[in-house]
Write an enzyme that holds these catalytic residues in place. Sequence first.
Site, PDB file in Angstrom:
ATOM      1  N   HIS A  89       0.693  -1.257   0.054  1.00  0.00           N
ATOM      2  CA  HIS A  89      -0.034   0.073   0.027  1.00  0.00           C
ATOM      3  C   HIS A  89       0.747   1.270   0.012  1.00  0.00           C
ATOM      4  CE1 HIS A  89      -3.008  -3.164   0.779  1.00  0.00           C
ATOM      5  NE2 HIS A  89      -2.234  -3.429   1.861  1.00  0.00           N
ATOM      6  N   GLU A 126      -1.656   0.496   8.069  1.00  0.00           N
ATOM      7  CA  GLU A 126      -0.916  -0.389   7.642  1.00  0.00           C
ATOM      8  C   GLU A 126       0.163  -0.047   6.708  1.00  0.00           C
ATOM      9  OE1 GLU A 126      -3.109  -3.399   4.879  1.00  0.00           O
ATOM     10  OE2 GLU A 126      -1.038  -4.366   4.577  1.00  0.00           O
ATOM     11  N   HIS A 181       3.234  -6.722   4.497  1.00  0.00           N
ATOM     12  CA  HIS A 181       1.643  -6.625   4.761  1.00  0.00           C
ATOM     13  C   HIS A 181       1.192  -6.774   6.257  1.00  0.00           C
ATOM     14  CE1 HIS A 181       0.134  -5.862   0.446  1.00  0.00           C
ATOM     15  NE2 HIS A 181       1.237  -6.328   0.408  1.00  0.00           N
ATOM     16  N   GLU A 263       1.941 -11.609   5.851  1.00  0.00           N
ATOM     17  CA  GLU A 263       0.974 -10.809   6.519  1.00  0.00           C
ATOM     18  C   GLU A 263       1.406 -10.960   8.032  1.00  0.00           C
ATOM     19  OE1 GLU A 263      -1.527  -8.900   5.516  1.00  0.00           O
ATOM     20  OE2 GLU A 263      -2.093  -9.780   3.536  1.00  0.00           O
TER      21      GLU A 263
HETATM   22 ZN   LIG Z   1      -2.200  -5.087   2.818  1.00  0.00          ZN
END
Ligand SMILES: [Zn+2]
Length: 305
Positions: A89, A126, A181, A263
Amino acid sequence: MSNSPATPPPGRPPRSRRLLTVSAVAVPVLLLAGGIGYGVAGRGGGDGGGTGGDDAKAAAPARTSAAPRPSPSPRGPLSGKVVVLDPGHNLNNRLHTADINRQVDVGNGRKECDTTGTETNAGYPEAKFTLDVVRRARKLLRAQGAEVRLTYDGDREFGPCVDERAEIGNEAKADAAVSVHADGAPAGARGFHVIMPAAVHAGKADTRAITAPSHELGTRLAASFAKATGTSPATYINGGTGLDTRSDLGGLNLSRVPKVFLECGNMRDAQDAGLLTSAKWRERAARGIATGVAAYLGGDAGEKS
Ligand SMILES: [Zn+2]
């Protein structure tokens, strides 16, 4: 910074007037010196850990005296290896809705260029987390001699789009690529997981050659991450193995180099959020990433310290 710019201007006879003049000159000089000092400390931090906003200030004073040269050693067990780190992102994506909603070709379908990512319930985004962890991991991998490239380094208005994120790894001919992430699962779901590319052969996607090495990279990464962070594989993914395989992520579908997503935890769980927002824990996360990548590449980054 010391108070030494007080060289009096030449040819000012009365002592009392000279003092006045000196102090009038010294104030802007000191302000200027303070500005430069802060800038140097900030740039040194930007090369690795300590840029992530909340912890940058705490780290700055120690760095100023300890690390005058930001450039890492070019020699080490990972010399000659290229690692691409992809911070998921972008903090500014939310300001560019139309741009990031543009559909891009991911081989077996079309997806948004990029997404805003999630955040903790208290609003820690995030995108801020991913960039901070990636910068810390870059520093650790560079210290082991790797050439590390980021898909972006806080220097883009939005994105990059997922297809470009993959392309950056391809063009770099990366030996390993990791997209970092943190998840946005329901509260109560905890832990990290690694996402590996499924075999996709459709349109411009062809991951068949990278599924095996990516699986190797992913298993190394999961093991190192668990050890470095003391956290467990996600309770809510694939039976708690910490390993998932997906065919719907453009960043994996379009990769031609070994690549996985990590993640790191669940931002929407209060306990995980407590870890993700801790600079100390992010440093551990970075170490887990560096160690896992190094183990995959045959080096030993992070293991020794
Ligand atoms: Zn993400």
